[in-house]
Write a protein that holds these residues in place. Structure first.
Motif, PDB file in Angstrom:
ATOM      1  N   ASP A  60       6.221 -10.835   1.380  1.00 16.72           N
ATOM      2  CA  ASP A  60       5.040 -10.429   2.135  1.00 16.72           C
ATOM      3  C   ASP A  60       3.845 -10.573   1.176  1.00 16.72           C
ATOM      4  N   PRO A  61       2.834 -11.363   1.520  1.00 17.00           N
ATOM      5  CA  PRO A  61       1.751 -11.604   0.552  1.00 17.00           C
ATOM      6  C   PRO A  61       0.977 -10.338   0.175  1.00 17.00           C
ATOM      7  N   ARG A  62       1.039  -9.321   1.019  1.00 20.70           N
ATOM      8  CA  ARG A  62       0.325  -8.072   0.717  1.00 20.70           C
ATOM      9  C   ARG A  62       1.025  -7.306  -0.395  1.00 20.70           C
ATOM     10  N   MET A  63       2.344  -7.521  -0.523  1.00 22.74           N
ATOM     11  CA  MET A  63       3.139  -6.752  -1.488  1.00 22.74           C
ATOM     12  C   MET A  63       2.643  -6.971  -2.923  1.00 22.74           C
ATOM     13  N   ALA A  64       2.403  -8.251  -3.272  1.00 24.84           N
ATOM     14  CA  ALA A  64       1.990  -8.561  -4.650  1.00 24.84           C
ATOM     15  C   ALA A  64       0.652  -7.887  -4.971  1.00 24.84           C
ATOM     16  N   ILE A  65      -0.217  -7.784  -3.969  1.00 27.30           N
ATOM     17  CA  ILE A  65      -1.537  -7.179  -4.218  1.00 27.30           C
ATOM     18  C   ILE A  65      -1.378  -5.669  -4.414  1.00 27.30           C
ATOM     19  N   PHE A  66      -0.556  -5.055  -3.570  1.00 30.18           N
ATOM     20  CA  PHE A  66      -0.287  -3.619  -3.771  1.00 30.18           C
ATOM     21  C   PHE A  66       0.402  -3.381  -5.120  1.00 30.18           C
ATOM     22  N   LEU A 120      -7.339  -0.592   2.475  1.00 33.10           N
ATOM     23  CA  LEU A 120      -7.820  -0.604   3.869  1.00 33.10           C
ATOM     24  C   LEU A 120      -7.878  -2.037   4.397  1.00 33.10           C
ATOM     25  N   VAL A 121      -8.328  -2.968   3.565  1.00 33.99           N
ATOM     26  CA  VAL A 121      -8.397  -4.377   3.996  1.00 33.99           C
ATOM     27  C   VAL A 121      -6.980  -4.921   4.222  1.00 33.99           C
ATOM     28  N   LEU A 122      -6.064  -4.573   3.313  1.00 36.80           N
ATOM     29  CA  LEU A 122      -4.694  -5.100   3.408  1.00 36.80           C
ATOM     30  C   LEU A 122      -3.968  -4.653   4.671  1.00 36.80           C
ATOM     31  N   TYR A 123      -4.236  -3.414   5.104  1.00 37.12           N
ATOM     32  CA  TYR A 123      -3.507  -2.881   6.261  1.00 37.12           C
ATOM     33  C   TYR A 123      -4.270  -3.067   7.586  1.00 37.12           C
ATOM     34  N   ALA A 124      -5.452  -3.725   7.538  1.00 35.39           N
ATOM     35  CA  ALA A 124      -6.327  -3.715   8.730  1.00 35.39           C
ATOM     36  C   ALA A 124      -5.704  -4.330   9.978  1.00 35.39           C
ATOM     37  N   ASP A 125      -4.906  -5.364   9.803  1.00 33.81           N
ATOM     38  CA  ASP A 125      -4.253  -5.949  10.984  1.00 33.81           C
ATOM     39  C   ASP A 125      -3.013  -6.702  10.566  1.00 33.81           C
ATOM     40  N   HIS A 135       8.729   1.184  10.595  1.00 27.67           N
ATOM     41  CA  HIS A 135       7.389   0.558  10.658  1.00 27.67           C
ATOM     42  C   HIS A 135       6.496   1.231   9.606  1.00 27.67           C
ATOM     43  N   GLY A 136       5.419   1.894  10.019  1.00 27.03           N
ATOM     44  CA  GLY A 136       4.465   2.431   9.041  1.00 27.03           C
ATOM     45  C   GLY A 136       5.053   3.506   8.145  1.00 27.03           C
ATOM     46  N   GLY A 137       6.044   4.241   8.677  1.00 23.90           N
ATOM     47  CA  GLY A 137       6.666   5.305   7.880  1.00 23.90           C
ATOM     48  C   GLY A 137       7.454   4.767   6.689  1.00 23.90           C
ATOM     49  N   ALA A 138       7.582   3.433   6.598  1.00 22.31           N
ATOM     50  CA  ALA A 138       8.383   2.852   5.509  1.00 22.31           C
ATOM     51  C   ALA A 138       7.765   3.104   4.134  1.00 22.31           C
ATOM     52  N   ALA A 139       6.438   3.241   4.072  1.00 21.40           N
ATOM     53  CA  ALA A 139       5.810   3.482   2.754  1.00 21.40           C
ATOM     54  C   ALA A 139       6.275   4.833   2.206  1.00 21.40           C
ATOM     55  N   GLU A 140       6.338   5.826   3.093  1.00 24.53           N
ATOM     56  CA  GLU A 140       6.819   7.149   2.653  1.00 24.53           C
ATOM     57  C   GLU A 140       8.302   7.066   2.291  1.00 24.53           C
ATOM     58  N   ALA A 141       9.061   6.351   3.136  1.00 20.68           N
ATOM     59  CA  ALA A 141      10.511   6.239   2.888  1.00 20.68           C
ATOM     60  C   ALA A 141      10.779   5.484   1.589  1.00 20.68           C
ATOM     61  N   ALA A 142       9.972   4.451   1.314  1.00 20.27           N
ATOM     62  CA  ALA A 142      10.165   3.680   0.074  1.00 20.27           C
ATOM     63  C   ALA A 142       9.898   4.579  -1.136  1.00 20.27           C
ATOM     64  N   LEU A 201      -5.260   4.843   9.344  1.00 23.53           N
ATOM     65  CA  LEU A 201      -6.717   4.814   9.165  1.00 23.53           C
ATOM     66  C   LEU A 201      -7.202   3.364   9.140  1.00 23.53           C
ATOM     67  N   SER A 202      -6.520   2.554   8.344  1.00 22.77           N
ATOM     68  CA  SER A 202      -6.898   1.158   8.221  1.00 22.77           C
ATOM     69  C   SER A 202      -6.620   0.372   9.497  1.00 22.77           C
TER      70      SER A 202
END
Ligand code: CMC
Length: 376
Positions: free
Chosen positions: A265-271, A177-182, A218-225, A335-336
């Motif tokens: 993308d710095p968020r990628m390593a955390i995920f 939730l924090v990673l996707y907040a903005d 955009h956001g649908g990429a997580a499902e596509a990945a 949600l985030s």
């Protein structure tokens, strides 16, 4: 007129919310590094930070949390709307429809500081209730509204699942939730800003953002990945799949590439580290191995073009380990991001943002003599 295809390099607002250095792979919310926020803050604290500019003290946090919790009880009409949707609806479509329904009665909404302070926590509470309801609708279980616990992430997961939710799942959900907040002004946030610039209400504008979030670019990429990992099926197939689909088939590698980042993308390593931490079953380990092999091939091929894995490459793997099916991933993103959309809209209006009204360069016919069918 000069056209910027995809609004590339067009700046639409000043912002004190999110800083991105796309060359160096830096992401900060109001000056705080994303890694620090993920490790040390709850989503509630980060939401307060985004909306009001500073991290809350204990008293402010308690009040804000209680305001969010008041939003957990969805209006009866929205519950009925959700229940009436087809069983095979994806969760993001449910979110979009539910938020459009929440705009009923919001006519004349005023984008004042006082209204945002009151309505933003309500919207965050409602987002949690809506996404949990969308999930339970999808898996054919009776709707449960979130109930207050010690965290927003925990209340949300408890409203989704029956039985105990592990501490680890709550921690990972909070981090996601924090990673996707903005993330500054991607397509969804821009759509929200376009909507609010007409002085449309907050719920309608969030529905506009959700519509833009949905697509696989955009956001649908997580499902596509994640769908790619499923399509590949086994680590042994990664090379041949990549050769056939990406090299020869010229198919885009989903979860790779970004308009702003020219590096990781710095968020990628955390995920990715969360996906590693959570992948314990044989099936989860297999999916992770597929993802890591695919990442390696993707980086080898695309890094010379400054295309690297983005946040959506591993987020689905982490969400799946928590227990969510693929068609929930984009709704979890929404949600985030609800707080980011609200914070950007509020900032835009507060800074005197005008109605968005760009121009199009006309390239059609010159003047023509009209002859209708009855005259021919
Ligand atoms: N796989 C293969 N090639 C790619 C990819 C990719 N994922 N992304 C961009 N390219 C190539 C593209 O083919 C083009 O090549 P050429 O110049 O030879 O024609 C070049 O890179 C520029 O692509 P573009 O589409 O003009 O770049 P953009 O800035 O308009 O698009 C993007 C950005 C994110 C839409 C794109 O990278 C993409 O489609 N990625 C896959 C979908 C994805 O993962 N989206 C999530 C984005 S991050 C989180 C979020 O927003 O939700």
């Amino acid at each position: 007129m000069e056209i910027s295809n995809g609004l590339e390099d067009v700046c639409i607002k000043n912002t004190a919310l999110t800083f991105i250095d796309g060359e160096k792979g830096v992401l900060r919310y109001r000056g705080y590094g994303i890694k620090d926020l993920v490790e040390k803050c709850s989503y509630e604290e980060v939401s307060f930070l985004m909306l009001f500019g500073e991290l809350p003290d204990r008293k402010e946090l308690a009040q804000f949390t209680s305001d969010i919790q008041k939003g957990y009880a969805l209006p009866e009409f929205t519950r009925r709307v959700i229940s009436s949707l087809p069983d095979d609806s994806d969760a993001l479509s449910v979110f979009e429809t539910a938020f459009a329904s929440l705009s009923c009665g919001e006519d004349g909404f005023v984008w004042s500081r006082e209204n945002i302070a009151r309505k933003a926590p309500e919207a965050l509470g409602r987002a949690s209730a809506v996404v949990a309801a969308a999930f339970r609708h999808m898996v054919d279980k009776e709707m449960k509204m979130p109930v207050p616990t010690d965290s927003y992430a925990g209340s949300f997961l408890n409203a989704c699942f029956d039985g105990d939710v592990s501490r680890q799942s709550v921690t990972v959900m909070n981090r996601a939730l924090v990673l996707y907040a903005d993330h500054e002004v991607p397509a969804s946030t821009t759509a929200a800003i376009v909507s609010c610039s007409t002085l449309s209400d907050m719920y309608s504008s969030i529905a506009a953002a959700v519509a833009a979030l949905k697509g696989p670019l955009h956001g649908g990429a997580a499902e596509a990945a994640y769908a790619q990992f499923e399509d590949i099926g086994s680590p042994e197939n990664v090379d041949s799949w990549f050769q056939k689909n990406v090299v020869e088939g010229r198919r885009r590698l989903m979860g790779f590439g970004h308009r702003v980042y020219r590096t990781y993308d710095p968020r990628m390593a955390i995920f990715k580290s969360m996906a590693r931490e959570l992948s314990t079953s044989a099936e989860e380990k297999r999916t992770l191995e597929i993802a890591e092999k695919l990442e390696k091939l993707g980086v080898e091929r695309f890094s010379p073009k400054q295309i690297f894995p983005n946040t959506d490459f591993y987020s689905g793997t982490a969400f799946k380990c928590i227990g969510f099916p693929i068609h929930m991933f984009t709704a979890l993103f929404a949600l985030s991001r609800t707080v980011g959309w609200i914070a950007h809209m509020s900032e835009y209006i507060e800074n005197g943002g005008r109605i968005m009204r760009p121009r199009a360069n006309y390239t059609g016919h010159g003047p023509r003599v009209l002859q209708s069918a009855s005259q021919k």
